[in-house]
Design a protein around this motif. Structure first.
Motif, PDB file in Angstrom:
ATOM      1  N   LEU A   1       3.495  61.464 -14.484  1.00 37.26           N
ATOM      2  CA  LEU A   1       4.009  60.548 -15.518  1.00 37.26           C
ATOM      3  C   LEU A   1       3.417  59.144 -15.337  1.00 37.26           C
ATOM      4  O   LEU A   1       3.014  58.498 -16.309  1.00 37.26           O
ATOM      5  CB  LEU A   1       5.539  60.486 -15.458  1.00 37.26           C
ATOM      6  N   GLU A   2       3.345  58.671 -14.092  1.00 38.00           N
ATOM      7  CA  GLU A   2       2.775  57.329 -13.856  1.00 38.00           C
ATOM      8  C   GLU A   2       1.285  57.304 -14.150  1.00 38.00           C
ATOM      9  O   GLU A   2       0.777  56.330 -14.701  1.00 38.00           O
ATOM     10  CB  GLU A   2       3.004  56.886 -12.403  1.00 38.00           C
ATOM     11  N   LEU A   3       0.599  58.368 -13.750  1.00 42.83           N
ATOM     12  CA  LEU A   3      -0.848  58.422 -14.017  1.00 42.83           C
ATOM     13  C   LEU A   3      -1.099  58.371 -15.513  1.00 42.83           C
ATOM     14  O   LEU A   3      -1.995  57.663 -15.976  1.00 42.83           O
ATOM     15  CB  LEU A   3      -1.423  59.734 -13.496  1.00 42.83           C
ATOM     16  N   ASP A   4      -0.305  59.135 -16.252  1.00 46.99           N
ATOM     17  CA  ASP A   4      -0.503  59.195 -17.697  1.00 46.99           C
ATOM     18  C   ASP A   4      -0.273  57.830 -18.330  1.00 46.99           C
ATOM     19  O   ASP A   4      -1.058  57.377 -19.162  1.00 46.99           O
ATOM     20  CB  ASP A   4       0.433  60.242 -18.306  1.00 46.99           C
ATOM     21  N   SER A   5       0.791  57.142 -17.905  1.00 44.83           N
ATOM     22  CA  SER A   5       1.034  55.851 -18.563  1.00 44.83           C
ATOM     23  C   SER A   5       0.031  54.801 -18.093  1.00 44.83           C
ATOM     24  O   SER A   5      -0.386  53.945 -18.870  1.00 44.83           O
ATOM     25  CB  SER A   5       2.492  55.400 -18.448  1.00 44.83           C
ATOM     26  N   ALA A   6      -0.439  54.896 -16.820  1.00 38.18           N
ATOM     27  CA  ALA A   6      -1.466  53.943 -16.364  1.00 38.18           C
ATOM     28  C   ALA A   6      -2.784  54.182 -17.114  1.00 38.18           C
ATOM     29  O   ALA A   6      -3.493  53.230 -17.462  1.00 38.18           O
ATOM     30  CB  ALA A   6      -1.681  54.101 -14.859  1.00 38.18           C
ATOM     31  N   TYR A   7      -3.104  55.427 -17.365  1.00 37.65           N
ATOM     32  CA  TYR A   7      -4.363  55.752 -18.064  1.00 37.65           C
ATOM     33  C   TYR A   7      -4.287  55.269 -19.518  1.00 37.65           C
ATOM     34  O   TYR A   7      -5.245  54.707 -20.050  1.00 37.65           O
ATOM     35  CB  TYR A   7      -4.611  57.252 -17.978  1.00 37.65           C
ATOM     36  N   ALA A   8      -3.121  55.466 -20.146  1.00 38.11           N
ATOM     37  CA  ALA A   8      -2.959  55.002 -21.535  1.00 38.11           C
ATOM     38  C   ALA A   8      -3.075  53.473 -21.588  1.00 38.11           C
ATOM     39  O   ALA A   8      -3.744  52.917 -22.468  1.00 38.11           O
ATOM     40  CB  ALA A   8      -1.607  55.460 -22.078  1.00 38.11           C
ATOM     41  N   ALA A   9      -2.447  52.778 -20.619  1.00 36.03           N
ATOM     42  CA  ALA A   9      -2.511  51.306 -20.606  1.00 36.03           C
ATOM     43  C   ALA A   9      -3.951  50.846 -20.380  1.00 36.03           C
ATOM     44  O   ALA A   9      -4.428  49.879 -20.997  1.00 36.03           O
ATOM     45  CB  ALA A   9      -1.599  50.752 -19.506  1.00 36.03           C
ATOM     46  N   PHE A  10      -4.663  51.543 -19.513  1.00 36.70           N
ATOM     47  CA  PHE A  10      -6.060  51.194 -19.234  1.00 36.70           C
ATOM     48  C   PHE A  10      -6.907  51.345 -20.503  1.00 36.70           C
ATOM     49  O   PHE A  10      -7.738  50.492 -20.828  1.00 36.70           O
ATOM     50  CB  PHE A  10      -6.574  52.094 -18.109  1.00 36.70           C
ATOM     51  N   GLN A  11      -6.667  52.443 -21.249  1.00 40.39           N
ATOM     52  CA  GLN A  11      -7.466  52.653 -22.458  1.00 40.39           C
ATOM     53  C   GLN A  11      -7.155  51.614 -23.530  1.00 40.39           C
ATOM     54  O   GLN A  11      -8.022  51.200 -24.276  1.00 40.39           O
ATOM     55  CB  GLN A  11      -7.230  54.064 -22.999  1.00 40.39           C
ATOM     56  N   GLN A  12      -5.896  51.134 -23.561  1.00 44.14           N
ATOM     57  CA  GLN A  12      -5.538  50.143 -24.584  1.00 44.14           C
ATOM     58  C   GLN A  12      -5.889  48.724 -24.160  1.00 44.14           C
ATOM     59  O   GLN A  12      -6.323  47.908 -24.951  1.00 44.14           O
ATOM     60  CB  GLN A  12      -4.039  50.216 -24.868  1.00 44.14           C
ATOM     61  N   GLU A  13      -5.678  48.416 -22.862  1.00 47.88           N
ATOM     62  CA  GLU A  13      -5.780  47.010 -22.418  1.00 47.88           C
ATOM     63  C   GLU A  13      -6.968  46.739 -21.525  1.00 47.88           C
ATOM     64  O   GLU A  13      -7.249  45.585 -21.211  1.00 47.88           O
ATOM     65  CB  GLU A  13      -4.509  46.632 -21.637  1.00 47.88           C
ATOM     66  N   GLY A  14      -7.647  47.779 -21.013  1.00 46.33           N
ATOM     67  CA  GLY A  14      -8.788  47.568 -20.137  1.00 46.33           C
ATOM     68  C   GLY A  14      -8.375  47.375 -18.687  1.00 46.33           C
ATOM     69  O   GLY A  14      -7.232  47.644 -18.300  1.00 46.33           O
ATOM     70  N   PRO A  15      -9.309  46.856 -17.859  1.00 48.10           N
ATOM     71  CA  PRO A  15      -9.106  46.814 -16.407  1.00 48.10           C
ATOM     72  C   PRO A  15      -7.889  46.007 -15.962  1.00 48.10           C
ATOM     73  O   PRO A  15      -7.330  46.270 -14.899  1.00 48.10           O
ATOM     74  CB  PRO A  15     -10.377  46.133 -15.870  1.00 48.10           C
ATOM     75  N   GLY A  16      -7.450  45.037 -16.778  1.00 48.82           N
ATOM     76  CA  GLY A  16      -6.317  44.188 -16.382  1.00 48.82           C
ATOM     77  C   GLY A  16      -5.097  45.014 -16.012  1.00 48.82           C
ATOM     78  O   GLY A  16      -4.369  44.699 -15.070  1.00 48.82           O
ATOM     79  N   ALA A  17      -4.883  46.118 -16.749  1.00 48.78           N
ATOM     80  CA  ALA A  17      -3.704  46.956 -16.499  1.00 48.78           C
ATOM     81  C   ALA A  17      -3.814  47.626 -15.128  1.00 48.78           C
ATOM     82  O   ALA A  17      -2.813  47.805 -14.428  1.00 48.78           O
ATOM     83  CB  ALA A  17      -3.579  48.020 -17.593  1.00 48.78           C
ATOM     84  N   VAL A  18      -5.038  47.982 -14.733  1.00 46.42           N
ATOM     85  CA  VAL A  18      -5.240  48.615 -13.426  1.00 46.42           C
ATOM     86  C   VAL A  18      -5.046  47.580 -12.316  1.00 46.42           C
ATOM     87  O   VAL A  18      -4.370  47.826 -11.304  1.00 46.42           O
ATOM     88  CB  VAL A  18      -6.670  49.209 -13.337  1.00 46.42           C
ATOM     89  N   LEU A  19      -5.645  46.413 -12.521  1.00 44.60           N
ATOM     90  CA  LEU A  19      -5.608  45.388 -11.465  1.00 44.60           C
ATOM     91  C   LEU A  19      -4.187  44.869 -11.253  1.00 44.60           C
ATOM     92  O   LEU A  19      -3.831  44.458 -10.143  1.00 44.60           O
ATOM     93  CB  LEU A  19      -6.584  44.248 -11.809  1.00 44.60           C
ATOM     94  N   GLU A  20      -3.363  44.906 -12.295  1.00 44.54           N
ATOM     95  CA  GLU A  20      -1.977  44.445 -12.170  1.00 44.54           C
ATOM     96  C   GLU A  20      -1.221  45.272 -11.117  1.00 44.54           C
ATOM     97  O   GLU A  20      -0.488  44.728 -10.288  1.00 44.54           O
ATOM     98  CB  GLU A  20      -1.276  44.531 -13.547  1.00 44.54           C
ATOM     99  N   ALA A  21      -1.415  46.586 -11.123  1.00 43.46           N
ATOM    100  CA  ALA A  21      -0.728  47.435 -10.125  1.00 43.46           C
ATOM    101  C   ALA A  21      -1.173  47.048  -8.720  1.00 43.46           C
ATOM    102  O   ALA A  21      -0.387  47.092  -7.768  1.00 43.46           O
ATOM    103  CB  ALA A  21      -1.019  48.906 -10.399  1.00 43.46           C
ATOM    104  N   TRP A  22      -2.442  46.646  -8.580  1.00 47.92           N
ATOM    105  CA  TRP A  22      -2.933  46.243  -7.260  1.00 47.92           C
ATOM    106  C   TRP A  22      -2.356  44.908  -6.827  1.00 47.92           C
ATOM    107  O   TRP A  22      -2.247  44.630  -5.636  1.00 47.92           O
ATOM    108  CB  TRP A  22      -4.474  46.246  -7.241  1.00 47.92           C
ATOM    109  N   ARG A  23      -1.999  44.056  -7.807  1.00 44.98           N
ATOM    110  CA  ARG A  23      -1.326  42.801  -7.429  1.00 44.98           C
ATOM    111  C   ARG A  23       0.055  43.114  -6.850  1.00 44.98           C
ATOM    112  O   ARG A  23       0.543  42.431  -5.965  1.00 44.98           O
ATOM    113  CB  ARG A  23      -1.211  41.861  -8.631  1.00 44.98           C
ATOM    114  N   VAL A  24       0.693  44.166  -7.357  1.00 51.25           N
ATOM    115  CA  VAL A  24       2.042  44.527  -6.891  1.00 51.25           C
ATOM    116  C   VAL A  24       1.985  45.307  -5.581  1.00 51.25           C
ATOM    117  O   VAL A  24       2.722  45.018  -4.640  1.00 51.25           O
ATOM    118  CB  VAL A  24       2.783  45.347  -7.970  1.00 51.25           C
ATOM    119  N   TYR A  25       1.108  46.307  -5.512  1.00 51.53           N
ATOM    120  CA  TYR A  25       1.130  47.242  -4.369  1.00 51.53           C
ATOM    121  C   TYR A  25      -0.035  47.043  -3.386  1.00 51.53           C
ATOM    122  O   TYR A  25      -0.056  47.674  -2.334  1.00 51.53           O
ATOM    123  CB  TYR A  25       1.132  48.694  -4.870  1.00 51.53           C
TER     124      TYR A  25
END
Ligand code: BTN
Length: 270
Positions: free
Chosen positions: A189-213
């Motif tokens: 479920l998390e992978l799916d929503s992260a992939y959808a966010a990446f396709q809509q918003e680009g790398p920023g959505a991926v890098l945000e998770a790295w700021r948290v974790y």
């Protein structure tokens, strides 16, 4: 290599879910990444996943073996066909790491963090890892296999001796056993929503998770790359997922791939 028969499993994911649209379960395989590659070559759709109870030839980055005892780990591979240039593929590893860290932290309460580029850690011990492999040079779009391995209920004393001081499992980190199907569902479920966010918003959505974790930024690190060793402070991630290391001379060096050690005081591995 023994490969058992596959059965399709239904995790009751929402019908719009792409990653996990098909999940094939095996009792034992060589490597779930290899089975997923075969499915990709045969035309399997994006989001198709392979999960196994055990791997006889599980592998990690740099050709290292991945300890895969039966029933005590999660061994998962997912097929993506992202519209990305090859130099952005490291982002797929970061995307999978961020989604898996979030899923595990929320489902188990364990203090899961990420060590660039592909390690899931608790403290400085390795809980899991991501192995991203590209199927076809020239394929359009390329088929990317994301392999995820998590140590779930492996008792510390049963790891091979060379891994006992550097590895952990969810059981060892929390004192609690977890059910693999529930973790599998949370990760998909998390992978799916992260992939959808990446396709809509680009790398920023991926890098945000790295700021948290992420546990690497702000650390003094030593990166062993094919071009040599880079040592300094990890100061950022580029939009391609490369790690930026500021050296003692003030140079900002992008590290595309390599082994990174977090250093604390005196230049010793943490
Ligand atoms: C690493 O930390 O080096 C990456 C480990 C990746 C292990 C997983 S287990 C499922 C998938 N199949 C494999 O053979 N490897 C990955």
């Amino acid at each position: 290599m023994k490969t058992s028969t596959a059965e399709q499993i239904d995790l009751s994911l929402p019908s719009a879910t792409v990653i996990g649209s098909q999940v094939w379960h095996y009792r034992e395989v060589g490597s779930t990444n290899d089975v997923c590659k075969d499915l990709a070559s045969a035309g399997a759709p994006e989001g198709c996943c392979v999960v196994a109870d055990a791997q006889t030839g599980g592998r990690g980055r740099l050709g290292r073996p991945w300890f895969s005892p039966p029933g005590q780990g999660l061994y998962l591979s997912c097929l993506l066909r992202p519209a990305l240039p090859p130099d952005s593929l490291p982002l797929c590893t970061l995307l999978a790491g961020g989604a898996t860290a979030r899923a595990l932290a929320e489902a188990t309460g364990a203090a899961v963090r990420l060590k660039w580029p592909n390690d899931l850690i608790v403290g400085e011990k390795k809980l899991g890892g991501i192995l991203t492999e590209l199927l076809t040079p020239g394929g359009e779009p390329p088929a990317v296999i994301i392999g995820i391995g998590i140590n779930v209920t492996i008792p510390l004393e049963t790891f091979p001796p060379e891994l006992q001081t550097t590895s952990t499992s969810l059981l060892a980190a929390t004192g609690r056993p977890f059910e693999r199907p529930a973790l599998l569902k949370a990760i998909l479920l998390e992978l799916d929503s992260a992939y959808a966010a990446f396709q809509q918003e680009g790398p920023g959505a991926v890098l945000e998770a790295w700021r948290v974790y992420g546990a690497t930024l702000g650390e003094r690190v030593r990166a062993e790359t094919t071009d040599g060793t880079v040592e300094g402070e990890a100061v950022g991630l580029t939009d391609q997922g490369h790690l930026v290391v500021r050296t003692g001379e003030g140079l900002e060096v992008p590290v595309i791939t390599g082994d990174v050690v977090h250093l604390r005081g005196g230049g010793q591995p943490a």
